[in-house]
Design a protein around this motif. Structure first.
Motif, PDB file in Angstrom:
ATOM      1  N   SER A 108      67.650 -93.071 -59.688  1.00 38.34           N
ATOM      2  CA  SER A 108      68.374 -92.136 -59.117  1.00 38.34           C
ATOM      3  C   SER A 108      69.860 -92.598 -58.427  1.00 38.34           C
ATOM      4  N   LEU A 109      69.663 -93.743 -58.007  1.00 35.36           N
ATOM      5  CA  LEU A 109      70.904 -94.734 -57.661  1.00 35.36           C
ATOM      6  C   LEU A 109      71.796 -95.060 -58.507  1.00 35.36           C
ATOM      7  N   ARG A 110      71.117 -95.465 -59.567  1.00 35.80           N
ATOM      8  CA  ARG A 110      71.895 -95.846 -61.160  1.00 35.80           C
ATOM      9  C   ARG A 110      72.566 -94.565 -61.691  1.00 35.80           C
ATOM     10  N   ASP A 111      72.052 -93.237 -61.541  1.00 36.43           N
ATOM     11  CA  ASP A 111      72.491 -92.119 -61.999  1.00 36.43           C
ATOM     12  C   ASP A 111      73.502 -91.776 -61.133  1.00 36.43           C
ATOM     13  N   SER A 112      73.503 -91.986 -59.896  1.00 38.42           N
ATOM     14  CA  SER A 112      74.794 -91.836 -58.865  1.00 38.42           C
ATOM     15  C   SER A 112      76.144 -92.531 -59.326  1.00 38.42           C
ATOM     16  N   LEU A 113      75.725 -93.460 -60.169  1.00 37.00           N
ATOM     17  CA  LEU A 113      77.203 -94.366 -60.588  1.00 37.00           C
ATOM     18  C   LEU A 113      77.768 -93.550 -61.827  1.00 37.00           C
ATOM     19  N   ARG A 114      76.825 -92.718 -62.429  1.00 42.52           N
ATOM     20  CA  ARG A 114      77.395 -91.943 -63.610  1.00 42.52           C
ATOM     21  C   ARG A 114      77.866 -90.435 -63.171  1.00 42.52           C
ATOM     22  N   TYR A 115      77.136 -90.103 -61.946  1.00 43.68           N
ATOM     23  CA  TYR A 115      77.273 -88.673 -61.509  1.00 43.68           C
ATOM     24  C   TYR A 115      77.533 -88.800 -60.079  1.00 43.68           C
ATOM     25  N   PRO A 116      78.952 -89.141 -59.592  1.00 38.00           N
ATOM     26  CA  PRO A 116      79.215 -89.528 -58.294  1.00 38.00           C
ATOM     27  C   PRO A 116      79.180 -88.240 -57.181  1.00 38.00           C
ATOM     28  N   GLU A 117      79.171 -87.124 -58.079  1.00 36.86           N
ATOM     29  CA  GLU A 117      78.866 -85.787 -57.370  1.00 36.86           C
ATOM     30  C   GLU A 117      77.478 -85.828 -56.438  1.00 36.86           C
ATOM     31  N   GLN A 118      76.645 -86.664 -56.895  1.00 40.96           N
ATOM     32  CA  GLN A 118      75.178 -86.598 -56.345  1.00 40.96           C
ATOM     33  C   GLN A 118      75.528 -87.298 -55.003  1.00 40.96           C
ATOM     34  N   VAL A 119      76.438 -88.195 -54.766  1.00 40.55           N
ATOM     35  CA  VAL A 119      76.737 -89.132 -53.605  1.00 40.55           C
ATOM     36  C   VAL A 119      77.450 -87.977 -52.641  1.00 40.55           C
ATOM     37  N   ARG A 142      74.871 -89.862 -48.345  1.00 44.40           N
ATOM     38  CA  ARG A 142      73.428 -89.006 -48.655  1.00 44.40           C
ATOM     39  C   ARG A 142      73.473 -88.805 -50.239  1.00 44.40           C
ATOM     40  N   ILE A 143      72.399 -88.723 -50.720  1.00 40.17           N
ATOM     41  CA  ILE A 143      72.037 -88.572 -52.033  1.00 40.17           C
ATOM     42  C   ILE A 143      71.372 -87.451 -52.381  1.00 40.17           C
ATOM     43  N   GLU A 144      71.737 -86.431 -53.228  1.00 40.11           N
ATOM     44  CA  GLU A 144      71.112 -85.322 -53.549  1.00 40.11           C
ATOM     45  C   GLU A 144      70.811 -85.325 -55.111  1.00 40.11           C
ATOM     46  N   ASP A 145      69.539 -85.963 -55.491  1.00 40.68           N
ATOM     47  CA  ASP A 145      69.512 -86.205 -56.892  1.00 40.68           C
ATOM     48  C   ASP A 145      69.012 -84.684 -57.689  1.00 40.68           C
ATOM     49  N   ARG A 146      69.292 -84.658 -59.079  1.00 35.87           N
ATOM     50  CA  ARG A 146      68.984 -83.567 -59.628  1.00 35.87           C
ATOM     51  C   ARG A 146      67.551 -83.062 -60.001  1.00 35.87           C
ATOM     52  N   HIS A 147      66.717 -84.185 -59.952  1.00 38.18           N
ATOM     53  CA  HIS A 147      65.276 -84.084 -60.126  1.00 38.18           C
ATOM     54  C   HIS A 147      64.492 -84.610 -58.812  1.00 38.18           C
ATOM     55  N   LEU A 148      65.010 -85.580 -58.100  1.00 38.24           N
ATOM     56  CA  LEU A 148      64.144 -85.887 -56.765  1.00 38.24           C
ATOM     57  C   LEU A 148      64.440 -85.131 -55.556  1.00 38.24           C
ATOM     58  N   GLY A 149      65.623 -84.450 -55.695  1.00 34.63           N
ATOM     59  CA  GLY A 149      65.891 -83.763 -54.301  1.00 34.63           C
ATOM     60  C   GLY A 149      66.886 -84.514 -53.595  1.00 34.63           C
ATOM     61  N   PHE A 150      66.736 -84.122 -52.168  1.00 34.49           N
ATOM     62  CA  PHE A 150      67.492 -84.742 -51.179  1.00 34.49           C
ATOM     63  C   PHE A 150      66.780 -86.082 -50.805  1.00 34.49           C
ATOM     64  N   LEU A 151      67.328 -87.375 -50.988  1.00 35.01           N
ATOM     65  CA  LEU A 151      66.714 -88.585 -50.869  1.00 35.01           C
ATOM     66  C   LEU A 151      67.193 -89.123 -49.309  1.00 35.01           C
ATOM     67  N   GLN A 152      66.093 -89.366 -48.559  1.00 33.56           N
ATOM     68  CA  GLN A 152      66.200 -89.895 -47.257  1.00 33.56           C
ATOM     69  C   GLN A 152      67.080 -91.319 -47.185  1.00 33.56           C
ATOM     70  N   PRO A 153      67.973 -91.721 -46.207  1.00 34.50           N
ATOM     71  CA  PRO A 153      68.576 -92.971 -46.300  1.00 34.50           C
ATOM     72  C   PRO A 153      67.696 -93.957 -46.195  1.00 34.50           C
ATOM     73  N   GLY A 154      66.547 -93.585 -45.158  1.00 35.56           N
ATOM     74  CA  GLY A 154      65.632 -94.839 -44.997  1.00 35.56           C
ATOM     75  C   GLY A 154      64.838 -95.258 -46.307  1.00 35.56           C
ATOM     76  N   GLU A 155      64.898 -94.634 -47.397  1.00 33.67           N
ATOM     77  CA  GLU A 155      64.391 -94.771 -48.360  1.00 33.67           C
ATOM     78  C   GLU A 155      65.233 -95.382 -49.600  1.00 33.67           C
ATOM     79  N   PHE A 156      66.309 -94.727 -49.733  1.00 37.17           N
ATOM     80  CA  PHE A 156      67.403 -95.629 -50.657  1.00 37.17           C
ATOM     81  C   PHE A 156      68.422 -96.456 -50.420  1.00 37.17           C
ATOM     82  N   ILE A 157      68.788 -96.608 -49.012  1.00 41.51           N
ATOM     83  CA  ILE A 157      69.524 -97.694 -48.623  1.00 41.51           C
ATOM     84  C   ILE A 157      68.703 -99.067 -48.913  1.00 41.51           C
ATOM     85  N   PRO A 158      67.681 -99.349 -48.521  1.00 44.83           N
ATOM     86  CA  PRO A 158      66.966-100.689 -48.792  1.00 44.83           C
ATOM     87  C   PRO A 158      67.090-101.043 -50.231  1.00 44.83           C
TER      88      PRO A 158
END
Length: 175
Positions: A108-119, A142-158
């Protein structure tokens, strides 16, 4: 038979197969290994310590196929690297699900580079307590992924930091 066998998987990775129906046998063998490894080894007159990390996989309860075994060992070696201080890790299917979730978040983080609107950027106001005045705001990613939904920063930042993707996400936030 009841004999244990040792196999070398890679350079410093070994597999000890213990035909045991109860966990007490495994615990006992693990303790013996840990106790010996906590003692000094004499190498040509020099005292040397060898660090050992143990992981336990129950076959066939947790892992039933060769493919599952390969996946489990890959996951365990990653866990061991991340949790160096943990004396022993016991593999469970929950670890596997957790590992899969981490891979999905990294994807999802890699996708966010292609789809910056997720960020998205959320601004958290910072107030001066004495005057009750707004003095600044903290920008929160904050990241809202198309498949995973709203990701918590405690999960995606590390994970973003561990993979180095945080470097690529920073310009998206600033933009």
């Amino acid at each position: 038979g009841n004999a244990s066998e040792v196999f070398r998987i890679a350079n410093d990775q070994f597999c000890l197969c213990i035909p045991a129906k109860n966990t007490e046998v495994v615990d006992c063998v693990s303790k013996k290994i840990k106790n010996r490894m906590n003692k000094i080894w004499n190498l040509e007159g020099s005292g040397v310590f060898v660090q050992v990390n143990l992981a336990v996989i129950n076959i066939p309860e947790q892992v039933a196929t060769l493919e599952e075994f390969k996946l489990a060992t890959d996951q365990l070696f990653l866990e061991i690297k991340a949790l160096r201080k943990k004396p022993m890790i016991v593999y469970t299917r929950e670890i596997s699900a957790d590992y899969q979730r981490k891979l999905n978040v990294i994807s999802s983080l890699r996708d966010s580079l292609r789809y910056p609107e997720q960020v998205q950027v959320y601004y958290q106001p910072i107030y001066e307590v004495n005057t009750n005045q707004l003095i600044s705001a903290e920008a929160l990613m904050r990241i809202e992924d198309r498949h995973l939904g709203f990701l918590q920063p405690g999960e995606f930042i590390p994970l973003a930091e561990q993979t180095g993707l945080i470097v690529n996400l920073t310009p998206i936030i600033l933009a």
